[in-house]
Design a protein around this motif. Structure first.
Motif, PDB file in Angstrom:
ATOM      1  N   THR A  75       0.826  -1.204   0.000  1.00  0.00           N
ATOM      2  CA  THR A  75       0.000   0.000   0.000  1.00  0.00           C
ATOM      3  C   THR A  75       0.860   1.253   0.000  1.00  0.00           C
ATOM      4  OG1 THR A  75      -1.668  -1.165   1.319  1.00  0.00           O
ATOM      5  CG2 THR A  75      -1.856   1.238   1.192  1.00  0.00           C
ATOM      6  N   CYS A  76       1.859   1.280   0.879  1.00  0.00           N
ATOM      7  CA  CYS A  76       2.649   2.497   1.090  1.00  0.00           C
ATOM      8  C   CYS A  76       4.111   2.152   1.319  1.00  0.00           C
ATOM      9  CB  CYS A  76       2.102   3.262   2.301  1.00  0.00           C
ATOM     10  SG  CYS A  76       2.960   4.814   2.632  1.00  0.00           S
ATOM     11  N   ILE A  77       4.993   2.978   0.771  1.00  0.00           N
ATOM     12  CA  ILE A  77       6.433   2.880   1.019  1.00  0.00           C
ATOM     13  C   ILE A  77       6.883   4.141   1.729  1.00  0.00           C
ATOM     14  CG2 ILE A  77       8.728   2.773  -0.035  1.00  0.00           C
ATOM     15  CD1 ILE A  77       7.455   1.303  -2.405  1.00  0.00           C
ATOM     16  N   LEU A  78       7.624   3.975   2.811  1.00  0.00           N
ATOM     17  CA  LEU A  78       8.306   5.115   3.402  1.00  0.00           C
ATOM     18  C   LEU A  78       9.536   5.355   2.532  1.00  0.00           C
ATOM     19  CD1 LEU A  78       8.211   5.443   7.261  1.00  0.00           C
ATOM     20  CD2 LEU A  78       8.954   7.196   5.676  1.00  0.00           C
ATOM     21  N   GLN A  79       9.381   6.305   1.621  1.00  0.00           N
ATOM     22  CA  GLN A  79      10.263   6.478   0.475  1.00  0.00           C
ATOM     23  C   GLN A  79      11.510   7.276   0.811  1.00  0.00           C
ATOM     24  OE1 GLN A  79      10.074   5.602  -3.019  1.00  0.00           O
ATOM     25  NE2 GLN A  79      12.152   6.412  -2.826  1.00  0.00           N
ATOM     26  N   ASN A  80      12.669   6.705   0.463  1.00  0.00           N
ATOM     27  CA  ASN A  80      13.924   7.449   0.547  1.00  0.00           C
ATOM     28  C   ASN A  80      13.827   8.636  -0.411  1.00  0.00           C
ATOM     29  OD1 ASN A  80      16.493   8.446  -0.240  1.00  0.00           O
ATOM     30  ND2 ASN A  80      17.497   6.548   0.349  1.00  0.00           N
ATOM     31  N   ALA A  81      13.599   9.815   0.155  1.00  0.00           N
ATOM     32  CA  ALA A  81      13.393  11.020  -0.656  1.00  0.00           C
ATOM     33  C   ALA A  81      14.369  12.116  -0.249  1.00  0.00           C
ATOM     34  CB  ALA A  81      11.954  11.507  -0.520  1.00  0.00           C
ATOM     35  N   GLY A  82      15.597  11.716   0.052  1.00  0.00           N
ATOM     36  CA  GLY A  82      16.613  12.697   0.402  1.00  0.00           C
ATOM     37  C   GLY A  82      17.965  12.025   0.442  1.00  0.00           C
TER      38      GLY A  82
END
Length: 363
Positions: A139-146
């Motif tokens: 459903t959801c990924i805690l996304q590496n966004a940095g």
């Protein structure tokens, strides 16, 4: 895990999902059967091969496999740290950049730009991207966004890319900023990203503690809900996992944790040293996580957490996400080893304090 109102993410998910299932369970059978079918139909060859390899190791009977697929289809599945599916590079465009004399930094930036956004506009890449989400059942990924570091501009680039992706691919994929957004994505049969940064943004001007921490709020307003306290080496917050001195959390680090608590940003000690992780858990008034790690007392690895740290994290209401990195897990580094780490965390704390944070494996 916290939202800005201080309620644990798990508790809010449990409450919201409980209300949803009570209201709609009688109508859900067909939807869940479709979700179960999505986990196994029309898999691309790589996913199919990996699935068969796991089944060959685990050897579930038909009843157990069906129960597992149904549980997966009916649940909110949350990858506690990782990457959404990546696109292939455009070889011609990349070769052209090389031939034009692009620098190493420019080529690295181009690789990230292609792999993280190309599926937005390339129909073949988008089809594979959507298929990967479907077959995962996530459903959801805690996304590496940095990207790893503390420079706000460095941290902002991936955040911009994944914000662009969620802006362009709504409603299939959206950016979640509250737990309710995740529950809604599940109810709608969609997917979402919950953004995390691989560092606390610091200007390094050192005018004052408050001034130095001011960008934490800016990144919260941009949608970031979790931040690494350190990467592998020492910074002004504390020691990373690769520092032999294992010096722990600094006074400034305690101020950073306090500000993250105030805003509703989850302190992540996945890459922090053992003493820094322990002291961060003790300093925090809200849940702390080690989002993609392993049980160090089961297999000694600097990226793991010993039982003392696991217990301290659990006392905050947080969790350890077991990563899918073979070197973290120990021999044979397969799904059995992965499950052994999950089992160890459960026995050391309890089932409420373990998750999965796949991280990223590349051949």
């Amino acid at each position: 895990m916290n939202d800005e109102r201080g309620t644990s993410l798990k508790l809010r998910l449990d409450r919201a999902w409980g209300l949803l299932t009570r209201a709609e369970m009688r109508m859900a059978t067909g939807k869940y059967q479709t979700a179960m079918d999505d986990l196994t139909r029309a898999l691309n060859p790589r996913i199919q091969a990996d699935r068969q390899a796991a089944l060959a190791i685990l050897k579930p009977n038909a009843r157990t496999l069906e129960r597992g697929l149904r549980l997966h289809a009916e649940s909110v599945i949350f990858d506690g740290y990782g990457f959404s599916p990546r696109a292939a590079l455009d070889g011609d465009a990349y070769a052209d950049a090389v031939n034009r004399g692009a620098s190493g930094a420019e080529l690295k930036d181009l690789r990230e730009e292609m792999s993280m956004t190309r599926y937005v506009f390339d129909p073949i890449e988008q089809r594979e991207y959507r298929d990967a989400w479907r077959s995962s059942g996530v459903t959801c990924i805690l996304q590496n966004a940095g990207e790893e570091g503390q420079d706000p501009l460095r941290l902002m680039k991936r955040l911009a890319r994944y914000t662009y992706v969620t802006d362009m691919m709504t409603p299939f994929l959206s950016k979640a900023v509250t737990p309710d957004d995740i529950v809604k994505a599940k109810a709608d049969g969609k997917h979402c990203l919950y953004m995390t940064g691989n560092g606390v943004p610091l200007t390094q001007d050192w005018v004052s503690v408050e001034d130095e921490l001011r960008y934490i709020r800016v990144f919260f307003q941009l949608g970031v809900r979790m931040m690494h306290l350190t990467y592998n080496r020492r910074n002004m917050i504390g020691d990373g996992c690769a520092e032999p001195g294992n010096a722990g959390l600094s006074d400034f680090g305690k101020s950073a944790v306090k500000e993250m608590n105030r805003l509703g940003i989850i302190p992540d000690c996945a890459h922090s040293g053992w003493q820094t992780s322990f002291e961060a858990a003790k300093a925090s008034t809200k849940p702390v996580v080690a989002s993609h790690s392993c049980a160090a007392d089961l297999h000694r690895h600097i990226r793991g957490k010993p039982d003392k740290v696991l217990k301290a994290i659990a006392e905050t209401g947080g969790l350890l996400g077991v990563a899918c990195i073979p070197s973290f897990l120990g021999n044979p580094g397969n799904i059995h080893a992965f499950l052994n780490h999950i089992d160890h965390v459960i026995k050391t704390t309890n089932i409420n304090h373990v998750g999965i944070g796949t991280d990223n494996t590349q051949e």
